[in-house]
Design a protein around this motif. Structure first.
Motif, PDB file in Angstrom:
ATOM      1  N   LEU A   6      43.678  28.262  60.659  1.00 10.56           N
ATOM      2  CA  LEU A   6      43.257  29.372  59.810  1.00 10.56           C
ATOM      3  C   LEU A   6      42.843  27.863  58.216  1.00 10.56           C
ATOM      4  O   LEU A   6      43.277  26.895  57.835  1.00 10.56           O
ATOM      5  N   GLU A   7      41.465  27.986  57.582  1.00 10.48           N
ATOM      6  CA  GLU A   7      40.934  27.067  56.987  1.00 10.48           C
ATOM      7  C   GLU A   7      40.462  27.992  55.443  1.00 10.48           C
ATOM      8  O   GLU A   7      39.857  29.439  55.240  1.00 10.48           O
ATOM      9  N   ILE A   8      41.357  27.998  54.559  1.00 14.19           N
ATOM     10  CA  ILE A   8      40.705  28.216  53.514  1.00 14.19           C
ATOM     11  C   ILE A   8      40.320  27.135  51.906  1.00 14.19           C
ATOM     12  O   ILE A   8      41.065  26.351  51.806  1.00 14.19           O
ATOM     13  N   GLU A   9      38.826  27.734  51.409  1.00 17.40           N
ATOM     14  CA  GLU A   9      38.347  26.870  50.674  1.00 17.40           C
ATOM     15  C   GLU A   9      38.271  28.322  49.402  1.00 17.40           C
ATOM     16  O   GLU A   9      37.525  28.625  49.458  1.00 17.40           O
ATOM     17  N   THR A  10      38.634  27.438  48.361  1.00 20.06           N
ATOM     18  CA  THR A  10      38.270  28.296  46.790  1.00 20.06           C
ATOM     19  C   THR A  10      36.860  28.182  46.105  1.00 20.06           C
ATOM     20  O   THR A  10      36.759  27.156  46.057  1.00 20.06           O
ATOM     21  N   PHE A  11      36.234  29.195  45.170  1.00 12.93           N
ATOM     22  CA  PHE A  11      34.805  28.951  44.567  1.00 12.93           C
ATOM     23  C   PHE A  11      34.583  29.719  43.913  1.00 12.93           C
ATOM     24  O   PHE A  11      35.333  30.497  43.279  1.00 12.93           O
ATOM     25  N   VAL A  12      34.202  29.442  42.500  1.00 16.32           N
ATOM     26  CA  VAL A  12      34.552  29.847  41.110  1.00 16.32           C
ATOM     27  C   VAL A  12      32.713  29.904  41.196  1.00 16.32           C
ATOM     28  O   VAL A  12      31.673  28.874  41.431  1.00 16.32           O
ATOM     29  N   LEU A  13      32.662  31.109  40.124  1.00 20.44           N
ATOM     30  CA  LEU A  13      31.167  31.546  40.038  1.00 20.44           C
ATOM     31  C   LEU A  13      30.706  30.511  38.762  1.00 20.44           C
ATOM     32  O   LEU A  13      31.178  30.685  37.676  1.00 20.44           O
ATOM     33  N   ARG A  14      29.361  30.186  38.925  1.00 15.93           N
ATOM     34  CA  ARG A  14      28.553  29.405  37.882  1.00 15.93           C
ATOM     35  C   ARG A  14      28.523  30.212  37.530  1.00 15.93           C
ATOM     36  O   ARG A  14      28.321  31.218  37.284  1.00 15.93           O
ATOM     37  N   GLY A  15      28.035  29.826  36.145  1.00 10.70           N
ATOM     38  CA  GLY A  15      27.283  30.514  35.776  1.00 10.70           C
ATOM     39  C   GLY A  15      26.015  31.026  35.437  1.00 10.70           C
ATOM     40  O   GLY A  15      24.736  31.185  34.301  1.00 10.70           O
ATOM     41  N   THR A  16      24.955  31.489  35.737  1.00 12.27           N
ATOM     42  CA  THR A  16      24.386  31.841  36.973  1.00 12.27           C
ATOM     43  C   THR A  16      24.045  33.267  37.524  1.00 12.27           C
ATOM     44  O   THR A  16      24.801  34.204  37.393  1.00 12.27           O
ATOM     45  N   GLY A  17      23.574  33.912  36.866  1.00 10.39           N
ATOM     46  CA  GLY A  17      22.959  35.572  36.925  1.00 10.39           C
ATOM     47  C   GLY A  17      22.217  35.494  38.218  1.00 10.39           C
ATOM     48  O   GLY A  17      22.033  35.094  38.292  1.00 10.39           O
ATOM     49  N   LEU A  18      22.806  36.806  39.193  1.00 10.52           N
ATOM     50  CA  LEU A  18      22.742  37.429  40.905  1.00 10.52           C
ATOM     51  C   LEU A  18      21.225  38.141  40.589  1.00 10.52           C
ATOM     52  O   LEU A  18      21.501  39.313  40.066  1.00 10.52           O
TER      53      LEU A  18
END
Length: 75
Positions: A6-18
């Motif tokens: 099991l591999e887990i990686e967490t990410f935070v959303l940058r302040g860019t619009g989608l």
């Protein structure tokens, strides 16, 4: 018995619009920053989100035996 990996990686959303969510998974490096690979930048974006309406937005990657549990395009 087979070994489970099991591999887990967490990410935070940058302040860019989608603007085009369908491109999110193809251009995820423009919208997400890895907490483990770049903790300083991730912390900066996490704190930037604190006064926004949806603080803590991001994505968690779960890879079980080489298979992505929730693909980015499902986000």
């Amino acid at each position: 018995m087979n070994e489970t990996k099991l591999e887990i990686e967490t990410f935070v959303l940058r302040g860019t619009g989608l603007t085009f969510p369908e491109l999110f998974s193809k251009q995820h490096d423009e919208h997400l920053v890895s907490i483990s690979a770049n903790p300083g930048e991730a912390a900066r974006w996490w704190h930037w989100q604190n006064d926004k309406c949806l603080p803590g937005e991001g994505w968690v990657s779960f890879i079980l035996n080489g298979v992505q549990i929730m693909p980015m395009d499902a986000w």
